[in-house]
Design an enzyme around this catalytic site. Sequence first.
Site, short mmCIF file in Angstrom:
data_model
loop_
_atom_site.label_atom_id
_atom_site.label_comp_id
_atom_site.label_asym_id
_atom_site.label_seq_id
_atom_site.Cartn_x
_atom_site.Cartn_y
_atom_site.Cartn_z
N LYS A 175 -0.57 -4.08 -3.34
CA LYS A 175 -1.73 -3.65 -2.92
C LYS A 175 -2.13 -2.41 -3.45
O LYS A 175 -1.55 -1.42 -2.84
CB LYS A 175 -1.94 -3.66 -1.34
CG LYS A 175 -3.37 -3.15 -0.87
CD LYS A 175 -3.40 -2.83 0.48
CE LYS A 175 -4.64 -2.52 0.97
NZ LYS A 175 -4.89 -1.08 1.05
N SER A 199 0.71 -1.07 -0.14
CA SER A 199 -0.11 -0.01 -0.09
C SER A 199 0.68 1.20 -0.13
O SER A 199 1.67 1.55 -1.06
CB SER A 199 -0.87 -0.09 1.24
OG SER A 199 -1.84 1.10 1.40
N ASP A 211 9.85 5.54 -10.20
CA ASP A 211 9.23 6.28 -11.43
C ASP A 211 9.87 7.70 -11.79
O ASP A 211 10.12 7.99 -12.64
CB ASP A 211 7.60 6.52 -11.37
CG ASP A 211 6.95 5.06 -11.50
OD1 ASP A 211 7.59 4.12 -11.73
OD2 ASP A 211 5.71 5.22 -11.63
#
Length: 544
Positions: A314, A289, A300
Amino acid sequence: MFKYLKKRYVIPVLASGFFFVAVSFKSDFFEIAKQIEIFTTLFKTVNTNYVDEVNPSELMDKAIKSMLADLDPYTNYFNEYDVVKFKINNTGEYTGIGAMITRKEDKLIIKEPYKGYPADKAGLKAGDAIIQIGDVLLSDFKEDASQLMKGAKNTKVEVKYIRQGKTLTAQIILDEVDIKAVPYFAKIDDKTGYIVLSAFNRKTTQEMKEALEALKADGAERIILDLRGNPGGLLNEAVNVCNLFVPKNEVIVTTKSKNEKYNNVYKTTKEPVDLEIPLAIIVDGKSASASEIVSGALQDLDRAVVIGSRSFGKGLVQRPFDMTYGTQVKVTISRYYTPSGRCIQALDYSKKDKDGKAIKTDASKYNAFKTKKGRTVYDGGGILPDIELDETKTSTIAQALQKNDGIFNYVTYYYYKNPNLGDKIPTITDADFADFKAFLKRENISFDTETEVALKTTLEKAQKEKIDETISAQYEQLMAAIKKSEEVLLDKNQKEIKKLILDEIIKRYQYKEGLYKYYTKNNAEIIKATSILANSSEYNKILN
């Protein structure tokens, strides 16, 4: 003429569109109202006419939780008692005994007493099994027994517990417990700082910032952020943690939902602490999460090198909604997407297999995305590290040993067998491992692998159908073969299991802080992260 025709036909089409929406909404509303009326009637009928007395609140509690269980594991109903626990998880503060506990049959097992808190001060140890709290015997108390050990500060709670076969008593004086989001940070060499981030609660960003600034002031020129085992928490805290390392107004995560009001773009809002400091993040299969938001976003944005094993996967976002009588429902409202556009949810709860389990995303169907600098990353199954390490992965046999408390119970036995170990770090020898295997046999600890459970279920059905005598010989042969294969797996994964045993031993004598300190010099993932950060050309090569 064309304008007239255009108006003449477009307006009816638009009107029919509105009519369709209105009819659809009306139909949905009618169906909901219809089902509620059916359920209300059924609930009243059962309560009024059932042969025995029933508890309406318990019946409703089970009905609601069973209904939500078919959606996903994160959409949950909280009764009044559950709401209190949920708030504790978000704040990190409560008044209690200061220990991790778990219910096992008619006992509360102390899994980990927190250093300096009430349970620790009262002399309770990991492995102690509480059987009575005050006048309440846990064998007679089927509700959440942990609530019996919460209350106002300085409340005295008498407990009776079993330790190594002996029944003992203790008085615990309740106190405020502050669960740290950053339980440990330190310099591990002249230039490398190490931060453990174990939760995302309301204190996370502040504690992270304080740790980062303290390490920088002490001369740290590179940072390792350890997110292993971090199950996640508050979304905004994940965004704010990223903000410590990336500029203001940077997109960190996007949420998408069928309900437009939950479609949001979360950006950083403050000036960062440090845009340049080299950063390595360690994740494992229990990083979930909010942990995946941080590791995924910084990957990224090419701001950090991610090390370890694939994270949990998740990619679902929940929100609590207050309801009547102090209850709440936590609903999965959207999916989250990292800056490159990845949704890293691993399981599709809308699709179930024949056993009713959610289907895992097929690895062959993962989609490729590009980081800010053009590196290829993938969706579909958690955050895949830039550098994968086998040491971070957990074998199936090790998972079984953790689930069935095989390692935990052995270390309890080891602790009382070696009471004077103190701060010494033992070596887990082959003789110790043989002793561990003998302990598992002696205590008849079952691994409960899927194969073993399926075989036991088959025998139970055979006993009901009274055909067990005809298959008993074959059953014993198969079970013996399974036990043999489990022993082979134990030996095959001996190195990993020895490491897990040592970790638990260090915690028993030196608490969690001692384990973190040991890790800084001996943990393979931290050693790898340190070497990459120290080699600027290798670090930059990965990110560029």
